[in-house]
Scaffold this active site. Structure first.
Site, PDB file in Angstrom:
ATOM      1  N   GLY A 178       0.832  -1.216   0.000  1.00 31.88           N
ATOM      2  CA  GLY A 178       0.000   0.000   0.000  1.00 31.88           C
ATOM      3  C   GLY A 178       0.854   1.249   0.000  1.00 31.88           C
ATOM      4  N   GLY A 192      -0.209   7.917   0.918  1.00 29.70           N
ATOM      5  CA  GLY A 192      -0.415   7.893   2.372  1.00 29.70           C
ATOM      6  C   GLY A 192       0.799   7.508   3.186  1.00 29.70           C
ATOM      7  N   ILE A 193       0.534   6.800   4.280  1.00 34.21           N
ATOM      8  CA  ILE A 193       1.587   6.400   5.220  1.00 34.21           C
ATOM      9  C   ILE A 193       2.588   5.469   4.523  1.00 34.21           C
ATOM     10  CG2 ILE A 193       2.017   5.056   7.320  1.00 34.21           C
ATOM     11  CD1 ILE A 193      -0.691   6.163   8.397  1.00 34.21           C
ATOM     12  N   GLY A 194       2.071   4.580   3.664  1.00 34.37           N
ATOM     13  CA  GLY A 194       2.940   3.625   2.963  1.00 34.37           C
ATOM     14  C   GLY A 194       3.983   4.331   2.114  1.00 34.37           C
ATOM     15  N   SER A 204      -3.116   0.160  14.445  1.00 27.63           N
ATOM     16  CA  SER A 204      -3.800   1.434  14.722  1.00 27.63           C
ATOM     17  C   SER A 204      -4.101   1.506  16.208  1.00 27.63           C
ATOM     18  CB  SER A 204      -5.118   1.486  13.944  1.00 27.63           C
ATOM     19  OG  SER A 204      -5.908   2.565  14.388  1.00 27.63           O
ATOM     20  N   TYR A 245     -13.096  -2.636  11.542  1.00 31.90           N
ATOM     21  CA  TYR A 245     -11.720  -2.153  11.374  1.00 31.90           C
ATOM     22  C   TYR A 245     -10.907  -2.431  12.646  1.00 31.90           C
ATOM     23  CZ  TYR A 245      -7.891   1.229  10.849  1.00 31.90           C
ATOM     24  OH  TYR A 245      -6.654   1.834  10.781  1.00 31.90           O
TER      25      TYR A 245
HETATM   26  P1  NAP Z   1      -4.452   4.976   2.288  1.00 26.58           P
HETATM   27  O1  NAP Z   1      -3.954   6.340   2.017  1.00 26.58           O
HETATM   28  O2  NAP Z   1      -5.903   4.692   2.080  1.00 26.58           O
HETATM   29  O3  NAP Z   1      -3.590   3.902   1.465  1.00 26.58           O
HETATM   30  C1  NAP Z   1      -3.653   3.872   0.144  1.00 26.58           C
HETATM   31  C2  NAP Z   1      -2.672   2.835  -0.343  1.00 26.58           C
HETATM   32  O4  NAP Z   1      -3.223   1.532  -0.197  1.00 26.58           O
HETATM   33  C3  NAP Z   1      -2.402   3.056  -1.795  1.00 26.58           C
HETATM   34  O5  NAP Z   1      -1.044   2.734  -2.045  1.00 26.58           O
HETATM   35  C4  NAP Z   1      -3.315   2.034  -2.454  1.00 26.58           C
HETATM   36  O6  NAP Z   1      -2.816   1.631  -3.700  1.00 26.58           O
HETATM   37  C5  NAP Z   1      -3.160   0.900  -1.489  1.00 26.58           C
HETATM   38  N1  NAP Z   1      -4.193  -0.119  -1.627  1.00 26.58           N
HETATM   39  C6  NAP Z   1      -5.485  -0.045  -1.262  1.00 26.58           C
HETATM   40  N2  NAP Z   1      -6.109  -1.224  -1.513  1.00 26.58           N
HETATM   41  C7  NAP Z   1      -5.157  -2.062  -2.036  1.00 26.58           C
HETATM   42  C8  NAP Z   1      -5.143  -3.419  -2.469  1.00 26.58           C
HETATM   43  N3  NAP Z   1      -6.262  -4.164  -2.426  1.00 26.58           N
HETATM   44  N4  NAP Z   1      -3.985  -3.983  -2.932  1.00 26.58           N
HETATM   45  C9  NAP Z   1      -2.850  -3.239  -2.988  1.00 26.58           C
HETATM   46  N5  NAP Z   1      -2.787  -1.930  -2.572  1.00 26.58           N
HETATM   47  C10 NAP Z   1      -3.932  -1.368  -2.124  1.00 26.58           C
HETATM   48  O7  NAP Z   1      -4.100   4.517   3.756  1.00 26.58           O
HETATM   49  P2  NAP Z   1      -3.365   5.317   4.917  1.00 26.58           P
HETATM   50  O8  NAP Z   1      -4.310   6.271   5.511  1.00 26.58           O
HETATM   51  O9  NAP Z   1      -2.024   5.748   4.464  1.00 26.58           O
HETATM   52  O10 NAP Z   1      -3.193   4.128   5.965  1.00 26.58           O
HETATM   53  C11 NAP Z   1      -2.121   3.208   5.855  1.00 26.58           C
HETATM   54  C12 NAP Z   1      -2.193   2.214   7.003  1.00 26.58           C
HETATM   55  O11 NAP Z   1      -2.164   2.911   8.239  1.00 26.58           O
HETATM   56  C13 NAP Z   1      -3.470   1.366   7.006  1.00 26.58           C
HETATM   57  O12 NAP Z   1      -3.171   0.064   7.434  1.00 26.58           O
HETATM   58  C14 NAP Z   1      -4.333   2.070   8.039  1.00 26.58           C
HETATM   59  O13 NAP Z   1      -5.267   1.214   8.636  1.00 26.58           O
HETATM   60  C15 NAP Z   1      -3.271   2.531   9.038  1.00 26.58           C
HETATM   61  N6  NAP Z   1      -3.702   3.675   9.836  1.00 26.58           N
HETATM   62  C16 NAP Z   1      -4.010   4.839   9.229  1.00 26.58           C
HETATM   63  C17 NAP Z   1      -4.428   5.905  10.005  1.00 26.58           C
HETATM   64  C18 NAP Z   1      -4.774   7.230   9.384  1.00 26.58           C
HETATM   65  O14 NAP Z   1      -5.339   8.089  10.090  1.00 26.58           O
HETATM   66  N7  NAP Z   1      -4.449   7.465   8.115  1.00 26.58           N
HETATM   67  C19 NAP Z   1      -4.537   5.756  11.392  1.00 26.58           C
HETATM   68  C20 NAP Z   1      -4.194   4.553  11.974  1.00 26.58           C
HETATM   69  C21 NAP Z   1      -3.774   3.510  11.180  1.00 26.58           C
HETATM   70  P3  NAP Z   1      -3.568   1.892  -5.094  1.00 26.58           P
HETATM   71  O15 NAP Z   1      -4.811   2.693  -4.823  1.00 26.58           O
HETATM   72  O16 NAP Z   1      -2.541   2.621  -5.889  1.00 26.58           O
HETATM   73  O17 NAP Z   1      -3.857   0.525  -5.569  1.00 26.58           O
END
Ligand code: NAP
Length: 264
Positions: free
Chosen positions: A14, A18-20, A141, A154
Site C-alpha cells: 500500500g 499515504g503512510i505507505g 492502529s 476495522y
Molecule cells: P491509504 O492512504 O488509504 O492507502 C492507500 C494505499 O493503499 C495506496 O497505495 C493504495 O494503492 C493501497 N491499496 C489499497 N487497496 C489495495 C489493495 N487491495 N492492494 C494493494 N494496494 C492497495 O491509507 P493510509 O491512511 O495511508 O493508511 C495506511 C495504514 O495505516 C493502514 O493500514 C491504516 O489502517 C493505518 N492507519 C491509518 C491511520 C490514518 O489516520 N491514516 C490511522 C491509523 C492507522 P492503489 O490505490 O494505488 O492501488
C-alpha cells in the site's frame, strides 16, 4: 544515530500513497532498495518517479498487485522472492454501523487488512530467518486498543494484527528477525483528508473544524491534539527497521499522539 539500511531490500505494501509512501520514502532515503506496491501501473510508476526525485541514488522497484487476494500476494512473491524488511502497511477503513456491516464487508476487510499480512509474512519471514536478519512490521492502529464503535470491523482487523505480530515475534525468537506492530493515530493522508472533508460537508463545517471536532468527540485523550503527518509515522517505522532497533521485538510501538490511556 545514523540509520544506514544499504544492502537491504524493503517491501512496503500500500505504498503508492499515504503512510505507505512516507515509509517507502524514509526507507529509501536510509539506503534500502524499496519495492512499492499498488493496484495500478500508472500509480506505481508515478510513485517510482516521485521516489527518484527525493535523493540521488534512491533505489526502487514497483509491483502491481491487488494484495487483498491470495493471487495478488502470489504475484508480489513471484516478482520479489525475498526481502529483508517487510512493512505490512496495506489497510482499508471506513465508518459503518456494526449492524450494517455485511458478510462481504467483513470478508473484504479481513482479506485486505489481515490475510494479506499473514500470507506475505509467512513467505518472507522464512527467508529472513534462514539469513539470520530481518524486520517485519504490521501497521496497526490505536483502534486495535480502543475499538471505535463506528468501526468495529476495522478495530477487530487491527486487533488481529496485534496477535499476529506478537505470535510471529515468538515464532522467530532468537533468529535475528524482529517483529513489531506500529500503532498510528489519526494521520493526515489523502484518504483521511477526503474522509474528513465528507464528514465536514455533512455537518456544514470546514475540514479544519471537522478535524478538531473528530478529535474532541472521537479521540478526546489525544495528547498532541492534532492529526499526525505520514512522515511522523514513517520516522518510527524507519527506526524499527534499522539495525540499531535490534532489541525491540514483539512490541506494540505507538505513534498515536498519546491517545491510548495506558502507562505501558
Ligand atoms: P491509504 O492512504 O488509504 O492507502 C492507500 C494505499 O493503499 C495506496 O497505495 C493504495 O494503492 C493501497 N491499496 C489499497 N487497496 C489495495 C489493495 N487491495 N492492494 C494493494 N494496494 C492497495 O491509507 P493510509 O491512511 O495511508 O493508511 C495506511 C495504514 O495505516 C493502514 O493500514 C491504516 O489502517 C493505518 N492507519 C491509518 C491511520 C490514518 O489516520 N491514516 C490511522 C491509523 C492507522 P492503489 O490505490 O494505488 O492501488
Amino acid at each position: 544515530m545514523i540509520i544506514d539500511l544499504s544492502g537491504t531490500t524493503a517491501i512496503v505494501t500500500g505504498s503508492t500513497g499515504g503512510i505507505g509512501f512516507a515509509i517507502a520514502k524514509g526507507l529509501a532515503e536510509a539506503g534500502s532498495t524499496v519495492v512499492v506496491c499498488g493496484r495500478e501501473q500508472g500509480r506505481v510508476d508515478a510513485t517510482l518517479a516521485a521516489l527518484s526525485t527525493t535523493r540521488a541514488g534512491v533505489q526502487a522497484r514497483g509491483v502491481v498487485a491487488d494484495l487483498a487476494s491470495a493471487a495478488g500476494c502470489r504475484t508480489l512473491i513471484g516478482a520479489e522472492l525475498q526481502a529483508d524488511i517487510l512493512v505490512n502497511n496495506l489497510g482499508i477503513y471506513g465508518l459503518k454501523d456494526f449492524f450494517e456491516v455485511s458478510d462481504e464487508d467483513w470478508e473484504e476487510i479481513l482479506q485486505t487488512n489481515v490475510m494479506s499480512s499473514i500470507r506475505l509474512s509467512r513467505h518472507y519471514a522464512q527467508g529472513m530467518r534462514n539469513r539470520g536478519w530481518g524486520r517485519i512490521q504490521f501497521i496497526s492502529s490505536e483502534s486495535a486498543a480502543n475499538i471505535p464503535v463506528d468501526m468495529v470491523h476495522y478495530g477487530l482487523s487491527k486487533a488481529a494484527l496485534q496477535g499476529l505480530s506478537r505470535g510471529l515475534a515468538k515464532v522467530l525468537a532468537g533468529s535475528g528477525v524482529t517483529v513489531n506492530s506500529i500503532l498510528p493515530g489519526p494521520t493526515r493522508t489523502e484518504s483521511v483528508t477526503a474522509f474528513i472533508a465528507q464528514m465536514a460537508a455533512k455537518r456544514g463545517i470546514t475540514p479544519t473544524e471537522m478535524e478538531t471536532l473528530f478529535l474532541r468527540e472521537g479521540r478526546p485523550s489525544s495528547l498532541i491534539r492534532r492529526f499526525a503527518s505520514p512522515e511522523e509515522v514513517a520516522n518510527l517505522c524507519v527506526y524499527a527497521a534499522s539495525r540499531q532497533a535490534s532489541a525491540t521485538t514483539g512490541a506494540a510501538l505507538r505513534v498515536e499522539g498519546g491517545i491510548i490511556e495506558s502507562i505501558v
